[in-house]
Design a protein around this motif. Structure first.
Motif, mmCIF file in Angstrom:
data_model
loop_
_atom_site.group_PDB
_atom_site.id
_atom_site.type_symbol
_atom_site.label_atom_id
_atom_site.label_comp_id
_atom_site.label_asym_id
_atom_site.label_seq_id
_atom_site.Cartn_x
_atom_site.Cartn_y
_atom_site.Cartn_z
ATOM 1 N N LEU A 167 -6.055 -1.874 0.695
ATOM 2 C CA LEU A 167 -6.869 -2.973 1.907
ATOM 3 C C LEU A 167 -5.937 -4.289 1.373
ATOM 4 O O LEU A 167 -5.800 -4.786 0.066
ATOM 5 C CB LEU A 167 -7.970 -3.419 1.913
ATOM 6 C CG LEU A 167 -8.765 -1.986 2.305
ATOM 7 C CD1 LEU A 167 -9.685 -3.052 2.287
ATOM 8 C CD2 LEU A 167 -8.356 -1.843 3.728
ATOM 9 N N ASP A 197 1.371 -1.106 -0.249
ATOM 10 C CA ASP A 197 0.169 -0.500 -0.007
ATOM 11 C C ASP A 197 0.933 1.430 -0.172
ATOM 12 O O ASP A 197 2.161 1.176 -0.307
ATOM 13 C CB ASP A 197 -0.911 -0.304 1.380
ATOM 14 C CG ASP A 197 -0.203 -0.076 2.582
ATOM 15 O OD1 ASP A 197 1.159 0.028 2.481
ATOM 16 O OD2 ASP A 197 -1.036 -1.198 3.384
ATOM 17 N N SER A 220 -11.273 -5.227 12.928
ATOM 18 C CA SER A 220 -11.053 -5.560 12.528
ATOM 19 C C SER A 220 -10.439 -6.427 12.858
ATOM 20 O O SER A 220 -10.536 -6.504 14.261
ATOM 21 C CB SER A 220 -10.133 -5.074 11.596
ATOM 22 O OG SER A 220 -8.844 -3.685 12.506
ATOM 23 N N ASN A 228 -3.417 -1.283 6.715
ATOM 24 C CA ASN A 228 -4.971 -0.331 6.234
ATOM 25 C C ASN A 228 -5.814 -1.590 7.064
ATOM 26 O O ASN A 228 -7.361 -0.600 7.341
ATOM 27 C CB ASN A 228 -5.662 0.163 4.968
ATOM 28 C CG ASN A 228 -4.551 1.062 4.464
ATOM 29 O OD1 ASN A 228 -3.675 1.833 5.225
ATOM 30 N ND2 ASN A 228 -3.839 0.672 3.443
ATOM 31 N N ASP A 229 -6.092 -2.779 7.081
ATOM 32 C CA ASP A 229 -6.815 -3.327 7.076
ATOM 33 C C ASP A 229 -7.417 -3.367 9.088
ATOM 34 O O ASP A 229 -8.009 -3.021 8.888
ATOM 35 C CB ASP A 229 -6.885 -5.192 7.797
ATOM 36 C CG ASP A 229 -7.242 -4.818 6.114
ATOM 37 O OD1 ASP A 229 -7.972 -6.298 5.000
ATOM 38 O OD2 ASP A 229 -5.577 -4.943 4.563
ATOM 39 N N SER A 256 -10.943 6.768 -0.790
ATOM 40 C CA SER A 256 -9.774 5.705 -0.544
ATOM 41 C C SER A 256 -8.657 6.639 -0.911
ATOM 42 O O SER A 256 -8.830 7.128 -2.171
ATOM 43 C CB SER A 256 -9.393 4.504 -1.359
ATOM 44 O OG SER A 256 -8.293 3.736 -1.056
ATOM 45 N N ARG A 310 -9.302 -0.399 10.632
ATOM 46 C CA ARG A 310 -10.381 -0.741 10.332
ATOM 47 C C ARG A 310 -11.377 -0.576 11.950
ATOM 48 O O ARG A 310 -10.463 -1.512 12.143
ATOM 49 C CB ARG A 310 -11.515 -1.527 8.937
ATOM 50 C CG ARG A 310 -10.589 -1.396 8.001
ATOM 51 C CD ARG A 310 -11.887 -0.112 7.005
ATOM 52 N NE ARG A 310 -11.476 0.180 6.517
ATOM 53 C CZ ARG A 310 -11.734 0.720 4.961
ATOM 54 N NH1 ARG A 310 -12.421 0.139 5.226
ATOM 55 N NH2 ARG A 310 -10.979 1.713 3.366
#
Length: 260
Positions: A64, A18, A98, A91-92, A245, A95
């Protein structure tokens, strides 16, 4: 972990991930970002006297884990590089709700696929966020995910760049103004850490102390925090609420294995 001689024989490298791997906030040539992966590629290329070294960077900001697996991992089967760096899941973890255990399962499935198509796979643990406003409350989830990542590396013969233990990135100079992405010097230290994880000796030490500087006053810290919240935090929250995003309409900067 790869040994020194094996590292010298690497002739191709593909970076997946990412914004961290894309290199945000580290200005590079051609109005693009450089970042730690580009810097690592330069170090590896310098080890080949014949100049025969190719590099691809497929990372795209905001992605993600499932997006990286769907968009980037399959390309490794086509290009089959000697080295892949696979840094994903951050990035997950950000959240709400998560589950680091479940994210790690999906991460390992991708590692198994990469190990079939690449000579060496290097993964990165997550940073220790104890000094980062807002993100410090995620420290426990990141630590749990890191335990999984180390176990995945052990089971699958991957090299590990342990960002959690890199204490020099706790210095604010390692981070850009948005406090989410590294500064150029921060990217350099991660590149050095990754190089050493691959067995490549480096003249610079990623853990070298920063030059001394005066500590900011409490008033300065408050002003900086307010400015950061207005400039970076609120827009970031707004994008999340709108389902947007930072990587929308962004493409990989080096989609093919090409000479540096």
């Amino acid at each position: 972990m790869a040994d020194y001689q094996e590292t010298l024989d690497l002739s191709s490298y593909a970076a997946l991930g990412d914004s961290f791997t894309e290199g945000l906030n580290d200005p590079g040539p051609g109005d693009r970002f450089a970042g730690w992966a580009d810097r690592l590629a330069g170090m590896l290329a310098a080890q080949r006297p014949d100049g025969d070294f190719r590099y691809a960077n497929l990372a795209v900001r905001g992605r993600l884990l499932d997006q990286i697996v769907a968009e980037q991992v399959p390309q490794i089967r086509q290009i089959q590089p000697d080295l892949v760096t696979f840094c994903a899941g951050g990035n997950d973890i950000l959240r709400p709700g998560s589950d680091p255990d479940e994210i790690a399962e999906r991460f390992e499935n991708a590692v198994l696929e990469l190990r079939r198509d690449a000579g060496t796979v290097l993964i990165c643990t997550g940073f220790d966020t104890r000094t980062v406003p807002v993100l410090r409350h995620l420290r426990g989830k990141i630590a749990t995910y890191n335990v999984h990542l180390r176990a995945i590396a052990d089971r699958n013969g991957c090299a590990v760049a342990d960002l959690w233990s890199l204490r020099t990135v706790h210095d604010r100079r390692a981070w850009s103004d948005d406090r989410l992405h590294l500064s150029p010097e921060g990217h350099q230290r991660v590149a050095l850490l990754a190089a050493r994880a691959l067995g490549l000796p480096t003249e610079q030490d990623p853990a070298a102390p920063w030059p001394a500087q005066p500590e900011p006053t409490a008033a300065e810290v408050r002003r900086e925090n307010l400015q950061w919240a207005r400039t970076y935090l609120l827009p970031w929250v707004g994008r999340r609420l709108r389902g947007e995003s930072s990587g929308d309409h962004v493409e990989a900067k080096r989609p093919e294995l090409l000479p540096l």
